[in-house]
Design an enzyme around this catalytic site. Sequence first.
Site, PDB file in Angstrom:
ATOM      1  N   SER A 239       5.443   9.851   0.019  1.00 20.13           N
ATOM      2  CA  SER A 239       5.984   9.277   1.260  1.00 20.13           C
ATOM      3  C   SER A 239       6.936   8.147   0.893  1.00 20.13           C
ATOM      4  O   SER A 239       6.764   7.511  -0.159  1.00 20.13           O
ATOM      5  CB  SER A 239       4.839   8.708   2.110  1.00 20.13           C
ATOM      6  OG  SER A 239       5.347   7.969   3.194  1.00 20.13           O
TER       7      SER A 239
ATOM      8  N   TYR B 182      -2.498   3.447   3.375  1.00 18.40           N
ATOM      9  CA  TYR B 182      -1.651   4.651   3.277  1.00 18.40           C
ATOM     10  C   TYR B 182      -0.603   4.421   2.194  1.00 18.40           C
ATOM     11  O   TYR B 182      -0.434   5.252   1.295  1.00 18.40           O
ATOM     12  CB  TYR B 182      -0.998   4.956   4.627  1.00 18.40           C
ATOM     13  CG  TYR B 182      -0.171   6.219   4.608  1.00 18.40           C
ATOM     14  CD1 TYR B 182      -0.786   7.465   4.475  1.00 18.40           C
ATOM     15  CD2 TYR B 182       1.219   6.166   4.706  1.00 18.40           C
ATOM     16  CE1 TYR B 182      -0.035   8.626   4.440  1.00 18.40           C
ATOM     17  CE2 TYR B 182       1.976   7.330   4.678  1.00 18.40           C
ATOM     18  CZ  TYR B 182       1.350   8.563   4.547  1.00 18.40           C
ATOM     19  OH  TYR B 182       2.096   9.713   4.504  1.00 18.40           O
TER      20      TYR B 182
END
Length: 269
Positions: free
Chosen positions: A133, A146
């Site tokens: 990501s 995350y």
Amino acid sequence: MSDPGYVKVVLVTGGSSGIGEAICKRLSAEGHRVFGTGRKVGAQPNGYRLVAMDITDEASVQRGVDEVLAEAGRIDVVVNNAGLGIQGPAEDITPELALDVLNTNLVGAHRVCRAVLPGMRERKRGLVVHITSLAANYGLPFRGFYSASKAALERYAEAQRMELAPFGVHVVTVQPGEYRTRIATGRLRPPTVSAAYAQAYERVMGVLAGSLHYSRDPDEVAVLVSRLMRQAAPYGVQYSAHGVQRLSVLLKKLLPARLFERMMMRHYR
Ligand SMILES: NC(=O)c1ccc[n+]([C@@H]2O[C@H](COP(=O)([O-])OP(=O)(O)OC[C@H]3O[C@@H](n4cnc5c(N)ncnc54)[C@H](OP(=O)(O)O)[C@@H]3O)[C@@H](O)[C@H]2O)c1
């Protein structure tokens, strides 16, 4: 697809939804033999197969990989796509929740690699694509775990690339920006949010839910994966992001940390 050597056997974890589903659809439409995974498998999609696999369970991963090997005889490409989001003030994230997200986003990819790599090393060819990501590049406020899980997967992939190079196995990471999938609704959340953080947390999550975020078609990521599969020696970190999201990676490298963080908080104001 005139060259039969081009047809690859591909395993995509998390093929039941979002980016993984888009990758399965695109690659199978291109003629590849594609196996996606889901924790629960119901009706089979057109064009590719879904096998049951929970990447937090080693036996389930091995069963899923064995099923693909029994059917197709080999795995040429593995796309470690299955992943979870997590949101909440870092202080409120219980250690159990933190371990859950790392268990899926980092160790889950590792379990899949451990099951798939022996065959790739033996055949002296293969491609491992880790879907990380843009969040791997910086700590996102109220999504710290995350960011941490995806940054950890980036470093894991970097080490793995050097270890696997002598065996002809290529390792690439793909960093998507924000795409229209189920990721936001499935995010892990802390049982309670401390009053001290509540206002800032609600504001940031409100901006994140806005129309500029999560609006793009996940097929863009699939196009990139397909392109990487056609390269002789795919390498490094690849980005699938646009505009301010893509720019943020460069700004993080160039700007002093204090300025970058101020800009980040301004974005979420
Ligand atoms: N969407 C974005 O904006 C974005 C941005 C950057 C990176 N990413 C990354 O892209 C990947 C795909 O996310 P997405 O956006 O497509 O989200 P999604 O629609 O929620 O899909 C997540 C997929 O992961 C699977 N999964 C979750 N936990 C699993 C487990 N324990 N074992 C096996 N499969 C599991 C889910 O399968 P089942 O629930 O059916 O089992 C589902 O297929 C993730 O790694 C995510 O972090 C997404």
